[in-house]
Write a protein that holds these residues in place. Structure first.
Motif, PDB file in Angstrom:
ATOM      1  N   UNK A  88       0.834  -1.207   0.000  1.00 30.03           N
ATOM      2  CA  UNK A  88       0.000   0.000   0.000  1.00 30.03           C
ATOM      3  C   UNK A  88       0.870   1.258   0.000  1.00 30.03           C
ATOM      4  N   UNK A  89       2.055   1.178   0.572  1.00 27.63           N
ATOM      5  CA  UNK A  89       2.933   2.351   0.638  1.00 27.63           C
ATOM      6  C   UNK A  89       3.164   2.926  -0.755  1.00 27.63           C
ATOM      7  N   UNK A  90       3.318   2.051  -1.734  1.00 29.97           N
ATOM      8  CA  UNK A  90       3.611   2.515  -3.092  1.00 29.97           C
ATOM      9  C   UNK A  90       2.457   3.314  -3.698  1.00 29.97           C
ATOM     10  N   UNK A  91       1.238   3.080  -3.247  1.00 34.64           N
ATOM     11  CA  UNK A  91       0.098   3.879  -3.740  1.00 34.64           C
ATOM     12  C   UNK A  91       0.244   5.343  -3.352  1.00 34.64           C
ATOM     13  N   UNK A  92       0.770   5.576  -2.180  1.00 29.70           N
ATOM     14  CA  UNK A  92       0.934   6.938  -1.677  1.00 29.70           C
ATOM     15  C   UNK A  92       2.271   7.558  -2.081  1.00 29.70           C
ATOM     16  N   UNK A  93       3.279   6.707  -2.207  1.00 25.27           N
ATOM     17  CA  UNK A  93       4.636   7.157  -2.527  1.00 25.27           C
ATOM     18  C   UNK A  93       5.192   6.272  -3.647  1.00 25.27           C
ATOM     19  N   UNK A  94       4.989   6.675  -4.905  1.00 21.39           N
ATOM     20  CA  UNK A  94       5.370   5.839  -6.048  1.00 21.39           C
ATOM     21  C   UNK A  94       6.854   5.441  -6.094  1.00 21.39           C
ATOM     22  N   UNK A  95       7.735   6.170  -5.453  1.00 14.71           N
ATOM     23  CA  UNK A  95       9.153   5.824  -5.463  1.00 14.71           C
ATOM     24  C   UNK A  95       9.551   4.797  -4.418  1.00 14.71           C
TER      25      UNK A  95
END
Length: 96
Positions: A78-85
């Motif tokens: 889920x982290x990648x949804x908010x922070x694409x890098x």
């Protein structure tokens, strides 16, 4: 100011359930993070310690938002949804 991050993971049928505490003060926050075996292998190849991956992921999050803004329960991707890098940066960090 950096907050101490304490991570304890337990094995589940699908991977790991990790309990995370950020801070040691009265405002410390608690989080539950689910990490699948596949995500551990993908984000931290060669590492078999989900606690290290989750701690590094929380360090990443805390550089970008206050502890109070971090979801209380989530699956690690889920982290990648908010922070694409996130994915590329955490892979690079875990490769060290």
């Amino acid at each position: 100011m950096s907050q101490p991050v304490n991570v304890v993971c337990r094995l589940t049928p699908d991977g790991f359930a990790c309990e995370v505490m950020v801070g040691t003060d009265a405002a410390a926050t608690r989080h539950t993070v689910l990490v699948s075996q596949a995500e551990l292998a993908d984000l931290a190849p060669g590492h078999y310690d989900p606690e290290q991956l989750v701690a590094a992921s929380f360090d990443y999050l805390l550089e970008r938002e206050p502890r109070e803004a971090i979801l209380r329960e989530f699956e690690l991707p889920v982290i990648e949804r908010y922070f694409p890098g996130y994915r590329s940066q955490i892979r690079q960090q875990m490769a060290r």
